[in-house]
Motif scaffolding. Structure first.
Motif, PDB file in Angstrom:
ATOM      1  N   TRP A  57      19.764  12.364   9.412  1.00  0.00           N
ATOM      2  CA  TRP A  57      19.145  12.874   9.967  1.00  0.00           C
ATOM      3  C   TRP A  57      18.579  13.399   7.865  1.00  0.00           C
ATOM      4  CZ3 TRP A  57      20.357  17.966   6.202  1.00  0.00           C
ATOM      5  CH2 TRP A  57      19.568  18.096   6.944  1.00  0.00           C
ATOM      6  N   TRP A  58      19.089  12.695   7.393  1.00  0.00           N
ATOM      7  CA  TRP A  58      18.495  13.086   5.514  1.00  0.00           C
ATOM      8  C   TRP A  58      18.267  12.763   4.935  1.00  0.00           C
ATOM      9  CZ3 TRP A  58      19.515  16.872   2.366  1.00  0.00           C
ATOM     10  CH2 TRP A  58      18.580  16.746   1.213  1.00  0.00           C
ATOM     11  N   ARG A  62      15.249  15.578   9.297  1.00  0.00           N
ATOM     12  CA  ARG A  62      15.314  16.514   8.815  1.00  0.00           C
ATOM     13  C   ARG A  62      13.710  16.692   9.348  1.00  0.00           C
ATOM     14  NH1 ARG A  62      15.134  17.407   2.907  1.00  0.00           N
ATOM     15  NH2 ARG A  62      14.697  15.355   2.060  1.00  0.00           N
ATOM     16  N   GLU A  65       9.919  17.230  13.888  1.00  0.00           N
ATOM     17  CA  GLU A  65       9.292  18.556  14.559  1.00  0.00           C
ATOM     18  C   GLU A  65       9.668  18.104  16.149  1.00  0.00           C
ATOM     19  OE1 GLU A  65      10.169  21.243  13.357  1.00  0.00           O
ATOM     20  OE2 GLU A  65       9.534  21.029  11.166  1.00  0.00           O
ATOM     21  N   GLN A 287       7.112  25.490  12.852  1.00  0.00           N
ATOM     22  CA  GLN A 287       7.076  23.822  13.005  1.00  0.00           C
ATOM     23  C   GLN A 287       5.942  22.937  12.853  1.00  0.00           C
ATOM     24  OE1 GLN A 287       8.189  23.750  17.374  1.00  0.00           O
ATOM     25  NE2 GLN A 287       9.341  22.243  16.430  1.00  0.00           N
ATOM     26  N   ARG A 372       7.452  13.187   7.526  1.00  0.00           N
ATOM     27  CA  ARG A 372       7.587  12.872   5.907  1.00  0.00           C
ATOM     28  C   ARG A 372       6.403  12.359   5.309  1.00  0.00           C
ATOM     29  NH1 ARG A 372      11.458   8.314   7.486  1.00  0.00           N
ATOM     30  NH2 ARG A 372       9.968   7.503   9.967  1.00  0.00           N
TER      31      ARG A 372
END
Length: 388
Positions: A57-58, A62, A65, A287, A372
């Motif tokens: 998740w990190w 995260r 979207e 988002q 990202r």
């Protein structure tokens, strides 16, 4: 107790049952030790899973979207005739694959063929008018030359008559000639002048006639251009009796039938370019802040369970969906309730023709966008700003 002689002595009493030796069982302390080991192992596994999930998740989760408000679309074209008429033939069936330029529907062409022939006949008539006007101009040019020659003869005759009058006037004054001779000469002079004036008028009339003929020629040419334009329109109408496909795809929503009377704009069928299907995902406005064109996208189509397709963001809508609604909201009136808006995002699908053949417009899709790249770029920009 007394016993009978010769009998064996009996014991006084015997127990009801004799206990068997017990099996080997672990001690209570061993059971607690095994249970504790299992719990510790499960805890370690849970910690490892949680650590992996947290790391995932990190590093990735995260930045993803997601939305399920996404549907496949294609730029379909509604096929409609440009002219009115009865349908005489339908060349395609439901769900048939067509290519650009393929014939789809044939309309009755007889009346348009007659209109074209009439327009061509009008062209011939206008060309004849032009030839006649050109002939009239040539004839008037000959008339002008003739009248100009007659005018020149009249001018010479008038000059000669005037000279005769001037020459004989002194003789008559001295009595060498009679007055009747002067009268004859004067009459001849006046007739010559009148003839000269008439020939001059004839020259002007001939020139006016050539101007009129030139105007008729210009009118005939304009009528020819109008007839040619009418012929082009008639030929265009005749060509439009066969409705062709303007793009490749599949035939859908076919409502046209043989014998049906159609008007210009009547919806007959739809051509769906299934080979150019794309995805429109409606993300919340919260988002799209880190979304950029070119970011990778993972898609799960409901019609293809267990398969993940890939694509990239192609473009963003210039406004939220509510801005293009038939009745846009007017937030400046009445009570206001804030509603999270959605932004349509167009996504290009990267897949082969075999998979694309089963991607039909309207199918539901779940979309995951990896943002990202935008966050890394924003971090670099912030670092540069801090150094500056």
């Amino acid at each position: 107790m007394s016993t009978t002689a010769g009998s064996a002595p009996q014991p006084a009493s015997m127990p009801a049952s004799i206990p068997l030796p017990a099996k080997d069982t672990p001690a209570p302390s061993a059971k607690r030790l095994n249970r504790r080991t299992v719990l510790i192992a499960l805890g370690i596994v849970a910690l490892i899973v949680a650590a992996v999930w947290l790391a995932r998740w990190w590093t990735v989760g995260r930045f993803i979207e997601s939305t399920d408000d996404a549907y496949l679309q294609a730029d379909s074209v509604t096929v409609a005739p440009k002219i009115a008429g009865y349908v005489t033939r339908v060349y395609v069936a439901d769900n048939q694959v067509v290519k650009p330029g393929d014939p789809l529907v044939q309309l009755d062409a007889r009346q348009y063929q007659v209109a074209l022939e009439q327009a061509l006949a009008t062209i011939d008539a206008r060309k004849a008018d032009i030839e006649r006007a050109q002939a009239d101009i040539k004839q008037q040019q000959s008339n002008i030359a003739q009248t100009q020659a007659q005018q020149q003869v009249s001018r010479v005759s008038a000059r000669h008559a005037s000279d005769e009058v001037r020459r004989y006037a002194p003789l008559i004054a001295t009595g060498a000639e009679t007055s009747e001779r002067l009268a004859e000469l004067t009459s001849s002079r006046d007739q010559a002048n009148a003839t000269l004036a008439a020939n001059a008028a004839a020259v002007d009339a001939a020139r006016a006639q050539i101007a009129s003929a030139s105007a008729q020629l210009a009118q005939a040419r304009a009528q020819l251009e109008a007839a040619e334009a009418s012929a082009r329109q008639s030929r265009l109408d005749l060509d439009n009796t066969v409705v062709h496909s303007v793009l490749g795809g599949k035939v859908g929503d076919r409502t046209v039938r043989v014998g049906q009377y159609v008007q210009p704009g009547t919806r007959m069928l739809t051509v769906v370019p299934v080979q150019n299907t794309y995805l429109v995902a409606n993300f919340k406005e919260t988002q799209v802040g880190q979304m950029r064109i070119g970011q990778p996208v993972d898609m799960q189509v409901d019609a293809l369970p267990g398969h993940t397709l890939h694509g990239v963001i192609d473009s963003f809508s210039p406004g939220t969906g509510s801005q293009f609604a038939l009745l846009p909201p007017e937030n400046a009136t009445g009570n206001f309730t804030k509603i999270v808006q959605r932004v349509p995002v167009r996504i290009r699908i990267d897949t082969g023709p075999e998979t694309r053949s089963v991607l039909l417009p309207g199918l539901s899709v779940t979309v995951d966008v990896d943002t990202r790249s935008a966050r890394d770029r924003d971090a670099r920009v912030d670092a540069e700003n801090h150094r500056g």
